[in-house]
Design a protein around this motif. Structure first.
Motif, mmCIF file in Angstrom:
data_model
loop_
_atom_site.group_PDB
_atom_site.id
_atom_site.type_symbol
_atom_site.label_atom_id
_atom_site.label_comp_id
_atom_site.label_asym_id
_atom_site.label_seq_id
_atom_site.Cartn_x
_atom_site.Cartn_y
_atom_site.Cartn_z
ATOM 1 N N UNK A 104 -6.810 34.364 30.441
ATOM 2 C CA UNK A 104 -6.659 34.955 29.107
ATOM 3 C C UNK A 104 -5.458 35.890 29.031
ATOM 4 N N UNK A 105 -5.062 36.458 30.168
ATOM 5 C CA UNK A 105 -3.894 37.350 30.187
ATOM 6 C C UNK A 105 -2.614 36.595 29.855
ATOM 7 N N UNK A 106 -2.607 35.287 30.036
ATOM 8 C CA UNK A 106 -1.396 34.507 29.738
ATOM 9 C C UNK A 106 -1.188 34.346 28.241
ATOM 10 N N UNK A 107 -2.204 34.648 27.439
ATOM 11 C CA UNK A 107 -2.091 34.466 25.996
ATOM 12 C C UNK A 107 -1.432 35.650 25.301
ATOM 13 N N UNK A 108 -1.352 36.773 25.971
ATOM 14 C CA UNK A 108 -0.782 37.964 25.361
ATOM 15 C C UNK A 108 0.693 38.117 25.689
#
Length: 126
Positions: free
Chosen positions: A33-37
Motif C-alpha cells: 500500500x505504501x507504493x500507492x502514495x
C-alpha cells in the motif's frame, strides 16, 4: 544491432523495477500500500534491495556508453559482436550482483566493458 539495442532496453526496464520490488514487496513485511502514495517516507530497503539499487546505478553508467556506441556502430559487424557481449554480460551481471557473488560479478562487469571497447574499436576502424 536493433535487436541488441531493444534487448538492452528491455533488460534495463526490468532492472528499474527490481529496487522498488525489493523495497516494498519482497520483504518479510510487505508494504504494497505504501507504493500507492507519494513515497515521501519509504521503508528501509532489504540487503537484496540495496544490491539491486547499486546494480541499477552501475547500469545507468554503462548504458550511457552503450547506447551511443550501438547507434554509431549499427552497421559494423564488430560493433554487433561487442553489443552481444555487453548485453549478455549485463543480463548475467544483475542477478549475480543481487545474489552477492563478488568475483563472478567483477568478471561479468569486465566482459561488459570489453564489449564496449570492441564496439568503440569497430567504430574507429570504419
Amino acid at each position: 544491432m536493433i535487436t541488441w539495442i531493444l534487448l538492452s532496453l528491455l533488460l534495463f526496464f526490468v532492472q528499474t523495477l527490481l529496487p522498488p520490488v525489493f523495497r516494498y514487496i519482497l520483504r518479510s513485511d510487505p508494504k504494497i500500500l505504501a507504493t500507492l502514495g507519494a513515497r515521501d517516507d519509504p521503508p528501509e530497503t532489504t540487503r537484496l534491495g540495496a544490491r539491486a539499487e547499486r546494480a541499477m546505478a552501475n547500469s545507468i553508467e554503462q548504458y550511457m556508453m552503450f547506447l551511443p556506441l550501438a547507434v554509431l556502430g549499427a552497421s559494423s559487424d564488430g560493433a554487433v559482436l561487442g553489443a552481444q557481449l555487453f548485453v549478455l554480460s549485463r543480463a548475467a551481471y544483475v542477478p549475480v550482483y543481487i545474489a552477492g557473488i563478488p568475483l563472478l560479478r567483477s568478471a561479468l562487469w569486465t566482459v561488459g566493458i570489453a564489449g564496449l571497447i570492441i564496439m568503440a574499436l569497430a567504430i574507429l576502424a570504419t
